[in-house]
Design a protein around this motif. Structure first.
Motif, short mmCIF file in Angstrom:
data_model
loop_
_atom_site.label_atom_id
_atom_site.label_comp_id
_atom_site.label_asym_id
_atom_site.label_seq_id
_atom_site.Cartn_x
_atom_site.Cartn_y
_atom_site.Cartn_z
N ASN A 1 1.70 -11.69 2.07
CA ASN A 1 1.37 -10.31 2.58
C ASN A 1 1.83 -9.13 2.03
N ASN A 2 1.99 -9.04 0.96
CA ASN A 2 2.81 -8.05 0.31
C ASN A 2 2.50 -7.95 -1.22
N TYR A 3 2.66 -6.99 -2.08
CA TYR A 3 2.63 -6.92 -3.57
C TYR A 3 3.81 -6.03 -4.00
N ASP A 4 4.14 -5.67 -5.08
CA ASP A 4 5.38 -5.64 -5.78
C ASP A 4 5.52 -4.17 -5.92
N SER A 5 4.46 -3.12 -5.38
CA SER A 5 4.56 -1.72 -5.77
C SER A 5 5.92 -0.73 -4.93
N THR A 6 6.32 -1.49 -3.92
CA THR A 6 7.53 -0.99 -3.36
C THR A 6 8.93 -1.02 -4.20
N TYR A 7 8.86 -2.39 -4.68
CA TYR A 7 10.06 -2.49 -5.35
C TYR A 7 9.95 -1.69 -6.88
N GLN A 8 8.97 -1.80 -7.40
CA GLN A 8 8.45 -1.04 -8.71
C GLN A 8 8.90 0.48 -8.19
N PHE A 9 8.36 0.90 -7.17
CA PHE A 9 8.76 2.68 -7.18
C PHE A 9 10.13 2.54 -6.96
N TYR A 10 11.09 1.96 -6.19
CA TYR A 10 12.38 2.36 -6.30
C TYR A 10 13.19 1.92 -7.42
N LEU A 11 12.97 0.96 -8.28
CA LEU A 11 13.55 0.41 -9.50
C LEU A 11 13.36 1.74 -10.41
N ASP A 12 11.94 2.07 -10.29
CA ASP A 12 11.59 3.11 -11.17
C ASP A 12 12.32 4.39 -10.93
N LEU A 13 12.54 4.76 -9.65
CA LEU A 13 13.23 5.87 -9.17
C LEU A 13 14.66 5.80 -9.37
N TYR A 14 15.21 4.81 -9.55
CA TYR A 14 16.73 4.64 -9.55
C TYR A 14 17.09 4.52 -11.13
N GLY A 15 15.96 4.75 -11.92
CA GLY A 15 16.22 4.90 -13.30
C GLY A 15 16.37 3.46 -14.19
N HIS A 16 15.55 2.32 -13.57
CA HIS A 16 15.61 1.03 -14.34
C HIS A 16 14.27 0.34 -13.86
N LYS A 17 13.38 1.06 -14.35
CA LYS A 17 12.06 0.51 -14.38
C LYS A 17 11.75 -0.96 -15.11
N PRO A 18 11.27 -1.92 -14.30
CA PRO A 18 10.91 -3.06 -15.04
C PRO A 18 9.98 -3.43 -16.33
N LYS A 19 10.38 -3.95 -17.04
CA LYS A 19 9.52 -4.01 -18.53
C LYS A 19 8.29 -4.92 -18.00
N PRO A 20 7.03 -4.54 -18.45
CA PRO A 20 6.10 -5.35 -18.29
C PRO A 20 5.81 -6.65 -19.28
N VAL A 21 5.48 -7.67 -18.68
CA VAL A 21 5.20 -8.80 -19.49
C VAL A 21 3.75 -9.09 -19.67
N ASP B 1 0.79 -0.95 0.01
CA ASP B 1 0.00 0.03 -0.12
C ASP B 1 0.85 1.40 0.03
N GLU B 2 1.94 1.16 0.74
CA GLU B 2 2.76 2.48 0.83
C GLU B 2 3.49 2.61 -0.37
N GLY B 3 4.15 1.48 -1.11
CA GLY B 3 4.48 1.71 -2.45
C GLY B 3 3.64 2.13 -3.44
N ARG B 4 2.38 1.87 -3.31
CA ARG B 4 1.34 2.07 -4.40
C ARG B 4 1.15 3.62 -4.06
N ASP B 5 0.92 4.26 -2.94
CA ASP B 5 0.87 5.67 -2.69
C ASP B 5 2.13 6.22 -3.38
N ALA B 6 3.31 5.73 -2.93
CA ALA B 6 4.46 6.38 -3.43
C ALA B 6 4.44 6.73 -4.83
N ILE B 7 4.05 5.47 -5.71
CA ILE B 7 4.09 5.65 -7.20
C ILE B 7 3.25 6.65 -7.56
N ILE B 8 1.92 6.84 -6.90
CA ILE B 8 0.97 7.86 -7.38
C ILE B 8 1.52 9.40 -7.08
N ILE B 9 2.19 9.50 -6.06
CA ILE B 9 2.79 10.70 -5.72
C ILE B 9 3.77 10.93 -6.74
#
Length: 729
Positions: free
Chosen positions: A652-672, A266-274
């Motif tokens: 008990n988790n989903y991937d938005s936290t990792y998605q946020f930081y991978l994107d923030l660090y300039g390496h956004k994962p490619k969607p399959v 949830d926190e990662g989802r919110d961070a992506i939206i911000i």
């Protein structure tokens, strides 16, 4: 005019170009007033030019003029004190010696002094440099915050005061700067003297330079203010206790915040939206999804998060810090309301217990939309109180805005609306208040203005939320009205979920004692009603808040979690303050009084111990944020600069936290499968994982694969999968 004698003085410093004109004009005005006697004092505050000589020359020419010389420049405050305490008549007026005021306007002061003790001028239009005006605005706000001083222009250098004021108030102490004017007004107000105000004209300086707004003077003025505030402060011990509680609340909420904060899906989802708001200007009209019925919240929490994450650029800790700050503000609000309703001592106990509650601490140490609900609930209750206290329905505009903000934190906060409506009707039917129509319409407008993005979303999406809410309420999915069920569920909600979880750390004995103690003010309220006495507003409001909240929650058919009661949790703390205030006994009952003052500290000590034992800070930090950051950096390093796909296996988790930081660090994962690459990194947070056979979409869409390597990284398992079209190991 009843004033027969008048002392006039002018504080001056390096005013050789202005002083002669100023004094001569004052003498002309004084002669026209037909006074029995008057005097003009020039206080030369160590001028280094010819000011002193010009003043002495004027004194030689006119016996009604005298000069007081300071051997060195001691500051504006010392100059005023010399004038005040050397004046010989019962009415004293002073104005600055720089010629920026028209002394003939003293007539306005003389007219008002007959019905007042101190008259303070206010400049109708200031003719000062911008910096001086800017400083004065800040100074005015500071005086309002520290002393509730609401004068239009307390520092205006044109005042009239009766000698009796100076004789009764403590001797003025400020030496330099604007504080001397404020000190006079503050002490006069505290002593009960009547203060009036008159508008005066202010003219540009014709000669010399101003000295009142240099940096040293400003610093000295603020030091004088702090000193005066402390000297006049009542109950210093209680204030120090309050300061200690606030500092404790800050420590419990901010200490190692980045290590203890929750940072999951949830926190990662919110961070992506911000991030989208700040980098793409993509402003959402809808907030987070709720756990029931396909209902979404409004986006107000996202808008709140945007501010700290813009200041501390895209740092999720900043958003958690915002919630921590709101948590501290909630402690202060509980003290403030408890103090004005039930006294300082009771309010301190309520604020202290709220500050150390483990549940309150947990929900103040992470960025999550339900967390600010107690704060907005209290703001609404405060608005209702101010409307009642001031008999002004305009305060309900604040209530409407607070209700809309709270409702966007969690859907069960909708129970606040009937609470606020009951308090509105309570005041309306007592026929106490003005601006009824304006305030009521303003409340409705404020509510829908804050809810506007949410409403626009529903209009654009075929009333998605409206239909979901309707289905939830009328299809008995999660809400069901059952009188017997209410009677059965309310005691458990009250004792276990509210008192036990929030106040007593689930200690059964303390839960029973505190639960009963909190009900005493409500019993008192019922007794008042049956005796035909006027009910205390504070007790009525808290009783309505508690009862409606518990009954409303009892209608909910699913499990009740701690954060569901967020909108309600301040009520029992304030009722506890009311109870402690209620059970005070007359001093004649020595034995009972001794029992009371023994029992309260013992109860407070027991509550402190059980709460501190469950304090979340006694456990090691989860380091979820750092782990996410480190894992993201590790994946980027292992990707060797090539594109990659990503998946997370976690119950008990989903991937938005990792998605946020991978994107923030300039390496956004490619969607399959749209952008399938030659490598898939899989993070496993579960005890056992079999990534090549997982049905998870991100893995299944990657196709047949095999594990190239696996490694434990920062407490999680990390796999690199590569294509394996044959399906053979």
């Amino acid at each position: 005019m009843s004033i027969k004698n008048l002392s006039v003085f002018f504080p001056v410093f390096n005013e050789e170009g202005n002083i002669e004109n100023t004094i001569e004009n004052a003498l002309k005005v004084l002669e026209k007033l037909k006074l029995e006697d008057y005097e003009v004092i020039v206080v030369d505050d160590g001028s280094t030019d010819k000011t002193g000589k010009v003043a002495d020359s004027l004194a030689k020419q006119n016996p009604k003029v005298r000069v007081i010389h300071h051997p060195k420049n001691s500051g504006y405050g010392e100059a005023l004190k010399s004038g005040f305490y050397n004046a010989k008549f019962d009415t004293i007026v002073y104005t600055d010696g720089d010629g920026q005021f028209d002394f003939s306007e003293v007539n306005k002061f003389l007219e008002k002094i007959e019905t007042n003790d101190l008259i303070i001028g206010y400049r109708i239009k200031r003719r000062d440099p911008f910096f001086r005006i800017f400083f004065k605005k800040g100074w005015k706000l500071t005086l309002l915050a520290f002393f509730r001083l609401t004068l239009k222009d307390v520092d205006c250098g044109f005042k009239m005061v009766k000698r009796k004021v100076l004789e009764k108030i403590p001797r003025l102490e400020s030496s330099r700067g604007a504080m001397i004017n404020a000190e006079l007004a503050i002490k006069a107000k505290k002593a009960g003297f009547k203060i009036g105000q008159v508008g005066v004209n202010h003219f540009p300086r014709l000669s010399g330079k101003p000295t009142g707004a240099n940096f040293n003077v400003i610093i000295k003025s603020y030091l004088d203010l702090i000193k005066l505030w402390w000297e006049l402060k009542d109950n210093k011990t209680l204030f120090l206790c309050l300061l200690g509680i606030i500092l404790l609340a800050c420590f419990l909420r901010f200490y190692k915040l980045s290590g203890y904060m929750t940072f999951l899906g949830d926190e990662g989802r919110d961070a992506i939206i911000i991030k989208k708001i700040l980098t793409e200007g993509d402003l959402p009209f809808i907030g987070p999804p709720t756990s029931v019925g396909n209902i979404y919240l409004g986006p107000f929490y996202y808008y709140m998060m945007t501010i700290p994450m813009a200041i501390f650029w895209l740092n999720p800790t900043a958003a958690a810090g915002m919630d921590a700050l709101i948590g501290v503000a909630t402690v202060m609000l509980i003290y403030y309301l408890g103090k004005i309703w039930f006294g300082r001592a009771s309010a301190l106990i309520a604020a202290f217990l709220y500050a150390i509650s483990p549940v309150n601490i947990i929900y103040s140490r992470s960025s999550w939309n339900p967390n600010p609900a107690p704060f907005f609930s209290l703001i609404g209750i405060w608005g209702c109180y101010k409307a009642y206290q001031t008999k002004n329905f305009l305060w309900f505009i604040l209530v409407g805005a607070a209700a809309a903000a709270a409702l966007q934190m969690h859907y069960l906060v909708v129970l606040l609306i009937p609470i606020y409506l009951i308090l509105w009707f309570f005041q309306y039917f007592q026929k106490k208040g003005r601006n009824i129509l304006t305030g009521s319409l303003g409340a409705v407008i404020a509510f829908w203005a804050v809810m506007l993005p949410f409403v626009l979303f529903d209009l654009r999406n075929n009333f998605l939320n409206f239909r979901a809410i309707k289905k939830l309420l009328f299809d008995h999915q999660a809400v069901e009205f059952n009188p017997l069920g209410i009677l059965v569920k309310v005691p458990g909600l009250y004792f276990n979920n509210l008192i036990g979880r929030y106040i007593t750390a689930e200690n059964l004995i303390l839960t029973a004692v505190v639960g009963i103690l909190i009900l005493l003010p409500i019993i008192k309220l019922i007794v008042q009603r049956f005796k035909g006495k006027e009910m205390e507003w504070s007790l009525f409001a808290l009783a309505v808040w508690l009862v409606i909240g518990l009954v409303g929650l009892s209608l909910y058919q699913s499990s009740i979690y701690d954060h569901y009661l967020g909108f309600l949790n301040p009520a029992p703390y304030l009722l506890l303050a009311a109870s402690l205030n209620l059970v005070r006994v007359p001093t004649s009952h020595v034995g009972i009084r001794l029992l009371f003052w023994t029992a309260v500290p013992v109860l407070l000590l027991a509550l402190t111990l059980v709460n501190l034992q469950k304090n979340p800070l006694v456990y090691p930090p989860n380091n979820q944020l750092k782990r996410t950051q480190d894992v993201a950096k590790f994946i980027i390093d292992k990707s060797e600069g090539r594109s990659f796909n990503f998946a997370l296996l976690a119950k008990n988790n989903y991937d938005s936290t990792y998605q946020f930081y991978l994107d923030l660090y300039g390496h956004k994962p490619k969607p399959v499968p749209a952008e399938k690459t030659d490598q898939l990194f899989v993070v496993c947070e579960d005890p056992v994982c079999d990534p090549t056979h997982s049905p998870k979409h991100e893995i299944a869409a990657f196709g047949w694969s095999k594990i190239e390597w696996e490694q434990e990284v920062y407490g999680v398992k990390l796999y690199k999968l590569i294509a394996n079209p044959s399906g053979r190991p």
